[in-house]
Design a protein around this motif. Sequence first.
Motif, PDB file in Angstrom:
ATOM      1  N   VAL A  89      -3.691 111.769  14.546  1.00  0.00           N
ATOM      2  CA  VAL A  89      -3.481 112.860  14.288  1.00  0.00           C
ATOM      3  C   VAL A  89      -2.583 113.647  14.920  1.00  0.00           C
ATOM      4  CG1 VAL A  89      -4.550 115.112  13.837  1.00  0.00           C
ATOM      5  CG2 VAL A  89      -5.987 112.836  13.325  1.00  0.00           C
ATOM      6  N   ARG A  90      -1.445 114.303  14.324  1.00  0.00           N
ATOM      7  CA  ARG A  90      -0.275 115.243  15.143  1.00  0.00           C
ATOM      8  C   ARG A  90      -0.187 116.451  14.421  1.00  0.00           C
ATOM      9  NH1 ARG A  90       2.866 111.106  17.558  1.00  0.00           N
ATOM     10  NH2 ARG A  90       3.994 113.176  18.763  1.00  0.00           N
ATOM     11  N   ALA A  91       0.309 117.360  15.260  1.00  0.00           N
ATOM     12  CA  ALA A  91       0.588 118.701  14.900  1.00  0.00           C
ATOM     13  C   ALA A  91       1.948 118.453  13.941  1.00  0.00           C
ATOM     14  CB  ALA A  91       0.818 119.657  15.999  1.00  0.00           C
ATOM     15  N   ARG A  92       1.747 119.630  12.863  1.00  0.00           N
ATOM     16  CA  ARG A  92       2.902 119.495  12.067  1.00  0.00           C
ATOM     17  C   ARG A  92       4.286 119.812  12.907  1.00  0.00           C
ATOM     18  NH1 ARG A  92       7.194 119.430  10.482  1.00  0.00           N
ATOM     19  NH2 ARG A  92       8.059 120.068   8.119  1.00  0.00           N
ATOM     20  N   HIS A  93       4.111 120.726  13.988  1.00  0.00           N
ATOM     21  CA  HIS A  93       5.399 121.109  14.641  1.00  0.00           C
ATOM     22  C   HIS A  93       4.831 120.887  16.084  1.00  0.00           C
ATOM     23  CE1 HIS A  93       7.617 122.890  11.520  1.00  0.00           C
ATOM     24  NE2 HIS A  93       6.320 123.453  11.124  1.00  0.00           N
ATOM     25  N   GLU A  94       5.679 119.968  16.814  1.00  0.00           N
ATOM     26  CA  GLU A  94       5.362 119.728  18.399  1.00  0.00           C
ATOM     27  C   GLU A  94       6.604 120.246  19.044  1.00  0.00           C
ATOM     28  OE1 GLU A  94       4.449 115.884  18.987  1.00  0.00           O
ATOM     29  OE2 GLU A  94       2.453 116.038  17.859  1.00  0.00           O
ATOM     30  N   ILE A  95       6.541 121.257  19.687  1.00  0.00           N
ATOM     31  CA  ILE A  95       7.821 122.103  20.522  1.00  0.00           C
ATOM     32  C   ILE A  95       7.923 121.583  22.000  1.00  0.00           C
ATOM     33  CG2 ILE A  95       8.870 124.332  20.851  1.00  0.00           C
ATOM     34  CD1 ILE A  95       6.802 125.563  18.648  1.00  0.00           C
ATOM     35  N   PRO A  96       9.051 121.013  22.154  1.00  0.00           N
ATOM     36  CA  PRO A  96       9.231 120.796  23.555  1.00  0.00           C
ATOM     37  C   PRO A  96       9.731 122.152  24.276  1.00  0.00           C
ATOM     38  CG  PRO A  96      11.096 119.950  22.190  1.00  0.00           C
ATOM     39  CD  PRO A  96       9.931 120.436  21.441  1.00  0.00           C
ATOM     40  N   LEU A  97       8.990 122.312  25.456  1.00  0.00           N
ATOM     41  CA  LEU A  97       9.148 123.686  26.012  1.00  0.00           C
ATOM     42  C   LEU A  97      10.166 123.467  27.327  1.00  0.00           C
ATOM     43  CD1 LEU A  97       5.507 125.123  26.113  1.00  0.00           C
ATOM     44  CD2 LEU A  97       7.725 125.446  24.339  1.00  0.00           C
ATOM     45  N   SER A  98      11.293 124.378  27.279  1.00  0.00           N
ATOM     46  CA  SER A  98      11.996 124.224  28.623  1.00  0.00           C
ATOM     47  C   SER A  98      12.738 125.506  28.894  1.00  0.00           C
ATOM     48  CB  SER A  98      13.290 123.125  28.274  1.00  0.00           C
ATOM     49  OG  SER A  98      14.095 123.641  27.364  1.00  0.00           O
TER      50      SER A  98
END
Length: 377
Positions: A62-71
């Motif tokens: 199970v994964r999220a629809r949007h996975e955001i890399p933060l920088s």
Amino acid sequence: MSTRINRIGAVFVATLLGSGCRPSTDEPAAPDAVFDRESVPWVLSARVESAPNSVWTLTGTVRARHEIPLSFRIGGEIQARLVDAGARVEEGDVLFRLDPRDVTQQRLAAEATVASAQAEHENANRERDRLGDLLVKRLASEQDHDRAVTAARAAEQRLVAAEATLEQARNAILYADLVAPAAGVILDVDGQVGQVVSPSQVVARLAEDGPREIEVQVPEARRIDLPTEATARLANGAGPVNGPTNGSASAPTSAQVTLREIAGSADPLSRTWRARYRLPELPSDPGLGTTVTLTFETARGASGPTARVPLGAVLERGEGPLIWRIEDGRVEPEPVELIGVVGEQAEIRTDLAPGTPVVALGAHLLLPGQAVRVLER
């Protein structure tokens, strides 16, 4: 039934051994000589069967629809880390903070540059106006006046540039705080206090709240027949990590999922295709990373006629898989596409009609057009 099959296998092996160990004659046979019946090899035959709907499974997560890399937008040394992996955050929450001393000094320098440019701009305007008055009285040349006008215009542009630099310095102070762009769950954290990071270097990953999906890796052989619908099997209690539990085992839950996207190319190492299926809303949302089994059913003939033959019937000689079709006591090669293996059966794509006899055992010993004696399976 098994006794009859064992007897047939014994007869077949004995025949092969007998034909392979027969002593050769001293006189070579003429090129156009006809072999006697005893020299014709025995083959075990089977018939092409219609393949039923192919049922197969893949394991995904199970994964999220949007996975955001933060920088960070700027570089610097991490002064504070305010979040851990697995933590829930809201939009605007501060996650990391950089040492602000450098950006503060940049702002002070930008403010001083703006003040200097403002003074130069005012002085250039006064000089232009003074020479304009002298030009009217014919006490200054037009050349001197033009130079003053140009200097005033240049000073004005330098002031605009200095103000833009000051705005960037003010923004840099804001960028020293890394905030959550949306509500969600922190998947992992890479940044640590004291670490010097560069702009765009990922320090954490955020799984945004919203639709959940199931990610699977599809083998190349299944890529062309990948169904758009599947059944997902997961556990009722596979909720968030910090969710309530009652200590009892949960019964599996099934849900229908729909294909949303599939990668445009295969992974260069695993040679699989990444695919994502939409997971509908459930009474208890499964936790991120939960293992899910997807069950697929590929209809027969979805992308061409499919059939099943014994696994030993499929031969590979470096030019693609093939099977031997038996016709009028002779064998002819028939190219096929191998889809998969189901137990002791090979699932193939072929134009051969169901019921066509093929060689089921001993395929590697044959040549095109060779005469054979058939022992039916």
